[in-house]
Design a protein around this motif. Sequence first.
Motif, mmCIF file in Angstrom:
data_model
loop_
_atom_site.group_PDB
_atom_site.id
_atom_site.type_symbol
_atom_site.label_atom_id
_atom_site.label_comp_id
_atom_site.label_asym_id
_atom_site.label_seq_id
_atom_site.Cartn_x
_atom_site.Cartn_y
_atom_site.Cartn_z
ATOM 1 N N ARG A 167 0.868 -1.121 -0.035
ATOM 2 C CA ARG A 167 -0.026 0.000 0.190
ATOM 3 C C ARG A 167 1.131 1.308 0.125
ATOM 4 O O ARG A 167 0.617 2.303 -0.719
ATOM 5 C CB ARG A 167 -1.036 0.048 1.533
ATOM 6 C CG ARG A 167 -2.204 -0.984 1.001
ATOM 7 C CD ARG A 167 -2.826 -0.908 2.492
ATOM 8 N NE ARG A 167 -3.382 0.327 2.719
ATOM 9 C CZ ARG A 167 -4.583 0.904 2.108
ATOM 10 N NH1 ARG A 167 -5.466 0.307 1.068
ATOM 11 N NH2 ARG A 167 -5.117 2.085 2.549
ATOM 12 N N ARG A 201 -5.352 -0.955 -4.666
ATOM 13 C CA ARG A 201 -5.519 -0.339 -3.181
ATOM 14 C C ARG A 201 -6.916 -1.138 -2.626
ATOM 15 O O ARG A 201 -6.765 -1.360 -1.434
ATOM 16 C CB ARG A 201 -5.578 1.259 -3.348
ATOM 17 C CG ARG A 201 -4.258 1.673 -3.107
ATOM 18 C CD ARG A 201 -4.322 3.358 -2.987
ATOM 19 N NE ARG A 201 -4.834 3.898 -1.892
ATOM 20 C CZ ARG A 201 -4.236 3.962 -0.644
ATOM 21 N NH1 ARG A 201 -3.091 3.747 -0.869
ATOM 22 N NH2 ARG A 201 -4.867 4.744 0.253
ATOM 23 N N THR A 210 -6.080 -4.579 -1.640
ATOM 24 C CA THR A 210 -5.333 -4.690 -0.395
ATOM 25 C C THR A 210 -6.373 -4.571 0.806
ATOM 26 O O THR A 210 -6.038 -4.888 1.933
ATOM 27 C CB THR A 210 -4.212 -3.635 -0.312
ATOM 28 O OG1 THR A 210 -4.652 -2.351 -0.515
ATOM 29 C CG2 THR A 210 -2.952 -4.175 -1.494
ATOM 30 N N ASN A 211 -7.280 -3.662 0.599
ATOM 31 C CA ASN A 211 -8.184 -3.305 1.667
ATOM 32 C C ASN A 211 -8.921 -4.675 1.921
ATOM 33 O O ASN A 211 -9.173 -5.011 3.198
ATOM 34 C CB ASN A 211 -9.273 -2.300 1.377
ATOM 35 C CG ASN A 211 -8.939 -0.940 1.592
ATOM 36 O OD1 ASN A 211 -7.740 -0.844 2.033
ATOM 37 N ND2 ASN A 211 -9.359 0.189 0.858
#
Length: 316
Positions: free
Chosen positions: A179, A233, A236-237
């Motif tokens: 991130r 992103r 990755t969350n």
Amino acid sequence: MTMIHTIAVTEDQQVLHDISIQELVDSKISWYWVDFHSPTEEETQLLYTFFNFHPLSIEDCLHFFQRPKVDFYEDYNFYVLHTINPQTLLAEEVDIFFGKNFIVSFHLDDSREVNNVFEKVKEDSKIVLDKNPLYIFYLLLDKIVDEYFPAAYKLEDFIGELVTKNGSQDLIEDVFEVRNQLLKLRRTITPMSELLYRILNSERVNIPKEDHLYFMDIYDHLLRLIEIIDSNREMTNDIRDSYISINSYRMNNIMKTLTVLSSIFIPLTFIASIYGMNFKYIPELSWRWGYYAVLGSMFVIGSLMLAILWKKGWFK
């Protein structure tokens, strides 16, 4: 070894390589490209003495790391572009002075993108015949943006590998690291897309209508890169949330196991603690079958607690 490289196109369509700065004032030169590659202080002074660029634009080149931008001066436009270091993903500055019959690139550090375009033009001089400085500017922009993609795809592949790690202990560290890398990319790409938008919509840049599509294509690439970064992103969350959910599930199972054991042994511990007290007169202590009776009671109570917990579904 000189750190200034030149390419010049004459009026009779000849391409000259690595001629001296002084030769650029020849009236036969139609337009030229000068690249300042990690220049010395003496070579940098040519920005003042030979090209007569505005001191503010030269100061931007030398003293501060600038955000991608365009400044308009009387005889030229000054652009700040950002390349990406493939190892650190940090932005590196490339400055462009763009005029009617010249383009001057300036970079304090080595730039693979500028070097690549320069070598391309040098090896195949025909590609700049019947062209102008705007074409060199397009080649530089296009190459810089193209070099963003490998870094973005590399991070995307790494995120794909993270998905297979599931609950690995080092997963969360990898997630925060990737991130951070995505944030570095976004800090470079988003300002570059804003710069391209301004170039496309500013009347002072004067991009011919037939060339507008080429710059629009670069802008589309930047928008695509932003979508890739935002998508990664978001992924990755999801990985982070899944990791937290898996750990919470495991913790719940551990707590459930401990609760079952505690529920069974609390009454047994209570019985054992009673007969472990040091009072002189406890009736059952003198009973012949007292020991077996207490053990039997403990077994019955433990079995009863197991049956109750089973019936409530704690073992499913």
